[in-house]
Design a protein around this motif. Structure first.
Motif, PDB file in Angstrom:
ATOM      1  N   GLY A   1       0.813  -1.215   0.000  1.00 52.62           N
ATOM      2  CA  GLY A   1       0.000   0.000   0.000  1.00 52.62           C
ATOM      3  C   GLY A   1       0.843   1.260   0.000  1.00 52.62           C
ATOM      4  N   ILE A   2       1.913   1.253   0.786  1.00 51.83           N
ATOM      5  CA  ILE A   2       2.807   2.419   0.843  1.00 51.83           C
ATOM      6  C   ILE A   2       3.528   2.596  -0.493  1.00 51.83           C
ATOM      7  CG2 ILE A   2       4.914   3.324   1.917  1.00 51.83           C
ATOM      8  CD1 ILE A   2       3.862   2.055   4.552  1.00 51.83           C
TER       9      ILE A   2
ATOM     10  N   LYS B   1       2.502   1.656  -3.423  1.00 53.55           N
ATOM     11  CA  LYS B   1       1.523   2.130  -4.402  1.00 53.55           C
ATOM     12  C   LYS B   1       1.238   3.621  -4.217  1.00 53.55           C
ATOM     13  CE  LYS B   1      -2.831   0.993  -6.528  1.00 53.55           C
ATOM     14  NZ  LYS B   1      -3.844  -0.019  -6.720  1.00 53.55           N
ATOM     15  N   HIS B   2       1.141   4.061  -2.969  1.00 51.81           N
ATOM     16  CA  HIS B   2       0.861   5.466  -2.672  1.00 51.81           C
ATOM     17  C   HIS B   2       1.967   6.389  -3.208  1.00 51.81           C
ATOM     18  CE1 HIS B   2      -0.806   8.897  -0.557  1.00 51.81           C
ATOM     19  NE2 HIS B   2       0.417   9.169  -0.140  1.00 51.81           N
ATOM     20  N   PHE B   3       3.216   5.916  -3.171  1.00 52.22           N
ATOM     21  CA  PHE B   3       4.328   6.747  -3.577  1.00 52.22           C
ATOM     22  C   PHE B   3       4.895   6.387  -4.953  1.00 52.22           C
ATOM     23  CE2 PHE B   3       4.468   7.288   1.071  1.00 52.22           C
ATOM     24  CZ  PHE B   3       4.422   8.668   1.117  1.00 52.22           C
ATOM     25  N   GLU B   4       4.128   5.705  -5.784  1.00 56.09           N
ATOM     26  CA  GLU B   4       4.592   5.362  -7.122  1.00 56.09           C
ATOM     27  C   GLU B   4       4.942   6.627  -7.903  1.00 56.09           C
ATOM     28  OE1 GLU B   4       1.490   3.109  -8.932  1.00 56.09           O
ATOM     29  OE2 GLU B   4       2.249   1.205  -8.184  1.00 56.09           O
TER      30      GLU B   4
ATOM     31  N   ARG C   1       2.241   8.444 -10.026  1.00 58.43           N
ATOM     32  CA  ARG C   1       1.141   9.164  -9.383  1.00 58.43           C
ATOM     33  C   ARG C   1       1.402  10.645  -9.413  1.00 58.43           C
ATOM     34  NH1 ARG C   1      -2.522   6.723  -6.105  1.00 58.43           N
ATOM     35  NH2 ARG C   1      -2.536   8.478  -4.717  1.00 58.43           N
TER      36      ARG C   1
END
Length: 158
Positions: free
Chosen positions: A149-150, A152-155, A158
């Motif tokens: 999740g982390i 993915k959040h900082f990809e 984005r």
């Protein structure tokens, strides 16, 4: 005045959906051939032909003086963000990709508008976190979901 149609009308539609309006707006953007908003500068930076260099990330803002600041980054060979055309001892204004971007944008900039193009700053950071699981949960599975999740959040995309 009143009219009665003997035959039913054919063709036409019920009007555009929100998605159709969005797509049409994007299609007509290119027809403008000028940058008006700061988002226009970002889109134009991304649309520069790749033979002149590739802009991976762009951010633009309008200054109080009315100038546009355009901050750009590229990718290195390993897919990490990097400043553009790093050449030791060479001033940023002489970087080939930035020069090419300046020339490319000049066709779309309204007369009297100043655009300052610079390398953006890269901020590297670490995320430290702790988890606490409920009794019947697999701690390793929860930890892996948190890490995913982390990430993915900082990809970068984005």
């Amino acid at each position: 005045m009143a009219v009665n149609n003997v035959e039913a009308a054919i063709g036409g539609g019920s009007g555009e959906t929100v998605e159709e309006i969005r797509q049409n707006t994007l299609a007509y953007f290119g027809a403008q051939d000028r940058c008006v908003t700061v988002n226009d500068y970002i889109v134009r930076a991304y649309s520069m032909p790749s033979k002149y260099g590739v802009i991976a990330k762009a951010f633009a803002k309008q200054t109080e003086a009315g100038e546009v600041g355009l901050y750009v980054l590229s990718f290195d060979r390993d897919g990490y963000l990097t400043t553009i055309n790093i050449n030791p001892g060479q001033p940023e204004d002489d970087h080939t990709c930035i020069k090419n971007l300046r020339i490319y944008l000049s066709k779309f900039i309204p007369i009297g508008t100043t655009v300052n193009i610079e390398n953006a700053h890269i901020a590297n950071f670490t995320v430290n976190f702790k988890i606490k699981t409920k009794k019947n949960y697999n701690k390793n599975a929860v930890l892996l979901k948190c890490i995913d999740g982390i990430k993915k959040h900082f990809e970068i995309d984005r």
